[in-house]
Design a protein around this motif. Structure first.
Motif, PDB file in Angstrom:
ATOM      1  N   LYS A   1      -0.693  12.110  -8.701  1.00  0.00           N
ATOM      2  CA  LYS A   1       0.702  11.681  -8.505  1.00  0.00           C
ATOM      3  C   LYS A   1       0.789  10.393  -7.689  1.00  0.00           C
ATOM      4  N   ALA A   2      -0.038  10.274  -6.669  1.00  0.00           N
ATOM      5  CA  ALA A   2      -0.001   9.067  -5.830  1.00  0.00           C
ATOM      6  C   ALA A   2      -0.422   7.839  -6.620  1.00  0.00           C
ATOM      7  N   ALA A   3      -1.494   7.950  -7.383  1.00  0.00           N
ATOM      8  CA  ALA A   3      -1.972   6.806  -8.174  1.00  0.00           C
ATOM      9  C   ALA A   3      -0.950   6.424  -9.243  1.00  0.00           C
ATOM     10  N   SER A   4      -0.381   7.418  -9.898  1.00  0.00           N
ATOM     11  CA  SER A   4       0.634   7.164 -10.917  1.00  0.00           C
ATOM     12  C   SER A   4       1.858   6.476 -10.314  1.00  0.00           C
ATOM     13  N   PHE A   5       2.322   6.985  -9.168  1.00  0.00           N
ATOM     14  CA  PHE A   5       3.480   6.391  -8.501  1.00  0.00           C
ATOM     15  C   PHE A   5       3.175   4.952  -8.079  1.00  0.00           C
TER      16      PHE A   5
ATOM     17  N   LYS B   1     -12.402  11.066  -1.719  1.00  0.00           N
ATOM     18  CA  LYS B   1     -12.742   9.697  -2.128  1.00  0.00           C
ATOM     19  C   LYS B   1     -13.104   9.655  -3.607  1.00  0.00           C
ATOM     20  N   LYS B   2     -13.934  10.567  -4.059  1.00  0.00           N
ATOM     21  CA  LYS B   2     -14.365  10.605  -5.455  1.00  0.00           C
ATOM     22  C   LYS B   2     -13.169  10.789  -6.390  1.00  0.00           C
ATOM     23  N   ILE B   3     -12.309  11.750  -6.074  1.00  0.00           N
ATOM     24  CA  ILE B   3     -11.145  12.020  -6.913  1.00  0.00           C
ATOM     25  C   ILE B   3     -10.175  10.841  -6.907  1.00  0.00           C
ATOM     26  N   ALA B   4      -9.929  10.260  -5.752  1.00  0.00           N
ATOM     27  CA  ALA B   4      -9.022   9.110  -5.664  1.00  0.00           C
ATOM     28  C   ALA B   4      -9.570   7.931  -6.464  1.00  0.00           C
TER      29      ALA B   4
ATOM     30  N   LEU C   1       0.838  -1.192   0.000  1.00  0.00           N
ATOM     31  CA  LEU C   1       0.000   0.000   0.000  1.00  0.00           C
ATOM     32  C   LEU C   1       0.876   1.245   0.000  1.00  0.00           C
ATOM     33  N   LEU C   2       0.632   2.124  -0.950  1.00  0.00           N
ATOM     34  CA  LEU C   2       1.280   3.422  -0.974  1.00  0.00           C
ATOM     35  C   LEU C   2       0.336   4.407  -0.306  1.00  0.00           C
ATOM     36  N   LEU C   3       0.771   4.969   0.807  1.00  0.00           N
ATOM     37  CA  LEU C   3      -0.048   5.926   1.541  1.00  0.00           C
ATOM     38  C   LEU C   3       0.466   7.326   1.280  1.00  0.00           C
ATOM     39  N   HIS C   4      -0.307   8.099   0.503  1.00  0.00           N
ATOM     40  CA  HIS C   4       0.028   9.511   0.341  1.00  0.00           C
ATOM     41  C   HIS C   4      -0.072  10.128   1.731  1.00  0.00           C
ATOM     42  N   ILE C   5       0.991  10.796   2.157  1.00  0.00           N
ATOM     43  CA  ILE C   5       1.019  11.378   3.498  1.00  0.00           C
ATOM     44  C   ILE C   5       1.061  12.897   3.370  1.00  0.00           C
ATOM     45  N   CYS C   6       0.031  13.533   3.901  1.00  0.00           N
ATOM     46  CA  CYS C   6      -0.026  14.998   3.857  1.00  0.00           C
ATOM     47  C   CYS C   6       0.752  15.607   5.010  1.00  0.00           C
ATOM     48  N   CYS C   7       0.856  14.881   6.114  1.00  0.00           N
ATOM     49  CA  CYS C   7       1.618  15.327   7.281  1.00  0.00           C
ATOM     50  C   CYS C   7       1.679  14.171   8.270  1.00  0.00           C
ATOM     51  N   ALA C   8       2.595  14.265   9.198  1.00  0.00           N
ATOM     52  CA  ALA C   8       2.725  13.206  10.207  1.00  0.00           C
ATOM     53  C   ALA C   8       1.465  13.057  11.062  1.00  0.00           C
TER      54      ALA C   8
ATOM     55  N   ASP D   1      -0.017  -2.480  -4.798  1.00  0.00           N
ATOM     56  CA  ASP D   1      -1.343  -3.056  -5.027  1.00  0.00           C
ATOM     57  C   ASP D   1      -2.447  -2.016  -4.866  1.00  0.00           C
ATOM     58  N   PHE D   2      -2.218  -1.071  -3.952  1.00  0.00           N
ATOM     59  CA  PHE D   2      -3.209  -0.045  -3.635  1.00  0.00           C
ATOM     60  C   PHE D   2      -2.516   1.271  -3.306  1.00  0.00           C
ATOM     61  N   PHE D   3      -3.282   2.342  -3.380  1.00  0.00           N
ATOM     62  CA  PHE D   3      -2.862   3.611  -2.808  1.00  0.00           C
ATOM     63  C   PHE D   3      -4.016   4.132  -1.964  1.00  0.00           C
TER      64      PHE D   3
END
Length: 175
Positions: free
Chosen positions: A92-96, A121-124, A5-12, A103-105
């Motif tokens: 960018k997250a989905a592409s990466f 959610k809609k955009i992702a 799982l790739l987790l886009h992280i906006c902040c800690a 398997d997922f982002f």
């Protein structure tokens, strides 16, 4: 074997509840892409906290470095503020994720009660379809304050606005 799982992280602080809910079932990696954060000092403080948090949890940390700062776009009335911001980061997250064998982002933005959850959610989901990669939807808000407070106690930087110049201005106007 766990799914990657790739987790886009906006902040800690926003990532804490997501990690707690996902770590048992997924092999998590962090992805940092937040060109909306105003200004350079704020950007660096948040990134430093995210890198430190990832290292402390032994979570791989990836960063999108191929972007230029254009703070004016975030102030522009013609730019749909939150939707445009979410679109840039989820794209960018989905592409990466697709290009690097995940398997997922997902995104830690889904942790914050201050974000537009349904829009994220809609955009992702749209980006998942665009890149033919899995999007893992989960509502991480239930553990937001617990996670944020645990990081505060551990001495992590805790910001007081979303990140863009407009959100900073709105925060000051509310005072």
């Amino acid at each position: 074997m766990k799914n990657k799982l790739l987790l886009h992280i906006c902040c800690a602080p926003c990532s804490a509840s997501a990690v707690k809910m996902l770590r048992e079932d997924f092999d998590i990696s962090f992805f940092w892409h937040n060109p909306n954060i105003y200004n350079k000092d704020e950007y660096e403080k948040r990134k430093e906290a995210a890198v430190r948090y990832a290292a402390g949890l032994n979570i791989p940390f990836f960063e999108e470095k191929d972007f230029s700062y254009d703070y004016d776009i975030w102030k522009s009335e013609s730019f749909e503020q939150c939707g445009g911001c979410y679109m840039l980061r989820m794209d960018k997250a989905a592409s990466f994720a697709k290009n690097n064998g995940f398997d997922f982002f997902s995104t830690s933005l889904l942790s914050s009660p201050y974000q537009k959850h349904d829009l994220i959610k809609k955009i992702a989901e749209e980006m998942s379809e665009k890149y033919s990669t899995g999007f893992l939807y989960k509502d991480f808000r239930t553990g937001f304050y617990e996670g944020k407070n645990s990081l505060r106690k551990a001495g992590y930087y805790i910001q007081k606005h979303c990140g863009c110049a407009k959100s900073l201005k709105e925060r000051h106007e509310k005072k």
